[in-house]
Design an enzyme around this catalytic site. Structure first.
Site, PDB file in Angstrom:
ATOM      1  N   ARG A 174       0.818  -1.217   0.000  1.00 33.97           N
ATOM      2  CA  ARG A 174       0.000   0.000   0.000  1.00 33.97           C
ATOM      3  C   ARG A 174       0.853   1.269   0.000  1.00 33.97           C
ATOM      4  NH1 ARG A 174      -2.337  -3.547  -1.407  1.00 33.97           N
ATOM      5  NH2 ARG A 174      -4.267  -4.471  -0.659  1.00 33.97           N
ATOM      6  N   SER A 224     -11.384  -0.303   2.543  1.00 34.08           N
ATOM      7  CA  SER A 224     -10.651  -0.881   3.668  1.00 34.08           C
ATOM      8  C   SER A 224      -9.933   0.235   4.427  1.00 34.08           C
ATOM      9  CB  SER A 224      -9.642  -1.912   3.152  1.00 34.08           C
ATOM     10  OG  SER A 224      -8.956  -2.512   4.210  1.00 34.08           O
ATOM     11  N   GLU A 294      -4.980   2.701   6.336  1.00 33.08           N
ATOM     12  CA  GLU A 294      -4.713   2.621   4.896  1.00 33.08           C
ATOM     13  C   GLU A 294      -5.354   3.814   4.193  1.00 33.08           C
ATOM     14  OE1 GLU A 294      -6.497  -0.180   1.402  1.00 33.08           O
ATOM     15  OE2 GLU A 294      -5.342  -1.219   2.955  1.00 33.08           O
TER      16      GLU A 294
END
Length: 302
Positions: A174, A224, A294
């Site tokens: 990420r 998410s 995230e």
């Protein structure tokens, strides 16, 4: 003396520019305070001109794509916000698909499928834009952008265009080098593999079915929320902590998937951030695990 709003609208009459515009109109969470100025360039030249204008006038600059994994605080954003969703062309040549920054990642996977190209199936249901996907090395179901991207064209803060090859982007979980720099993604080229269209379609359909059955797609959300901590699954940690359904204001830990926070009605960004903070505190206390977000969080407090 002419003010900055008059100056930018006079200099760029062909570009849609809004003032004091609520960013809740553009984020997937349907939350976010106002931006001083919001511009919607329709091509690279306009984007380049706006970036140079911001630099020359010492105007704070923020770049937004599809805003699917983004929380804008309720105080909004000062300066100029450029939203790149009008840069949305997708082309295919041979084994490569090239998409500009504002193009939908989902639409890009469809173009790949139409040309019998395999490799992007994992992204079939990811709701972000190409720029955001590259910026954060988006991934799902075992695949990541870093696995298929060949080259990325970017715009530097001073308005120069340059190209990075895959290995120069320093992809990680990420993350990419773009998160530590101010370069703006303009386009990405994906190197794919010829495949059987029926097999590609079947895999895309299967992943979309899994996504729809497990994720709360019926509510606004930022996707998410947390990165996966080593040795753990975020959703299971939150579920085991008894936090599913936990609600502050209009923001709720999804009852369908504990890794999501959904807007169940009139949520504010502050509601989202307070839920995030509560989850982090409880998980640290119960399991001695620090959850790192995230989702990208930007803007000012109200």
């Amino acid at each position: 003396m002419i003010n900055i709003t008059e100056k930018i609208t006079q200099e760029f009459p062909e570009i849609k520019i809004l003032t004091t515009e609520p960013l809740a109109h553009y984020t997937n969470t349907k939350t976010g305070g106002p931006a001083d100025l919001v511009a919607f360039p329709t091509d690279v030249t306009q984007t380049q001109q706006l970036v140079r204008f911001a630099a020359q006038n010492e105007l704070p600059l923020t770049i937004i794509g599809n805003a699917s994994n983004l929380i804008v605080r309720d105080g909004g954003i000062r300066g100029l916000v450029i939203i790149l969703t009008e840069l949305n062309t997708i082309t295919s040549e041979g084994e490569r698909v090239t998409a500009t920054a504002g193009a939908s990642l989902i639409e890009t996977t469809e173009v790949a499928y139409q040309h019998g190209l395999s490799g992007l199936e994992f992204a079939a249901g990811i709701p972000g834009s190409i720029g955001g996907a590259v910026f954060m090395n988006a991934g799902a179901y075992g695949g990541e952008i870093k696995d298929v991207v060949e080259a990325v064209t970017v715009l530097s803060p001073d308005g120069q265009i340059k190209t990075y090859q895959n290995e120069e982007l320093q992809f990680g979980y990420r993350m990419s080098r773009l998160q530590a720099e101010d370069d703006i993604v303009l386009a990405a080229t994906f190197k794919l593999t010829p495949g059987d269209k029926k097999v590609i379609r079947a895999q895309m359909d299967e992943l979309n079915f899994l996504r729809a059955s497990k994720q709360p797609l019926e509510y606004p959300s930022c996707g998410s929320v947390f990165k996966r901590p080593a040795g753990h699954y975020t959703g299971k940690l939150i579920h085991d902590a008894g936090l599913q359904g936990f609600t502050i204001g209009g923001a709720q830990v999804s009852k369908k998937h504990a890794g999501f926070i959904v807007n169940i009605g009139s949520a504010t960004a502050t509601d989202y951030l307070n839920v995030i903070k509560h989850i982090q505190t409880v998980i640290a206390e119960k399991f001695d695990v620090n959850l790192e977000t995230e989702v990208r969080i930007i803007g000012e407090e109200r």
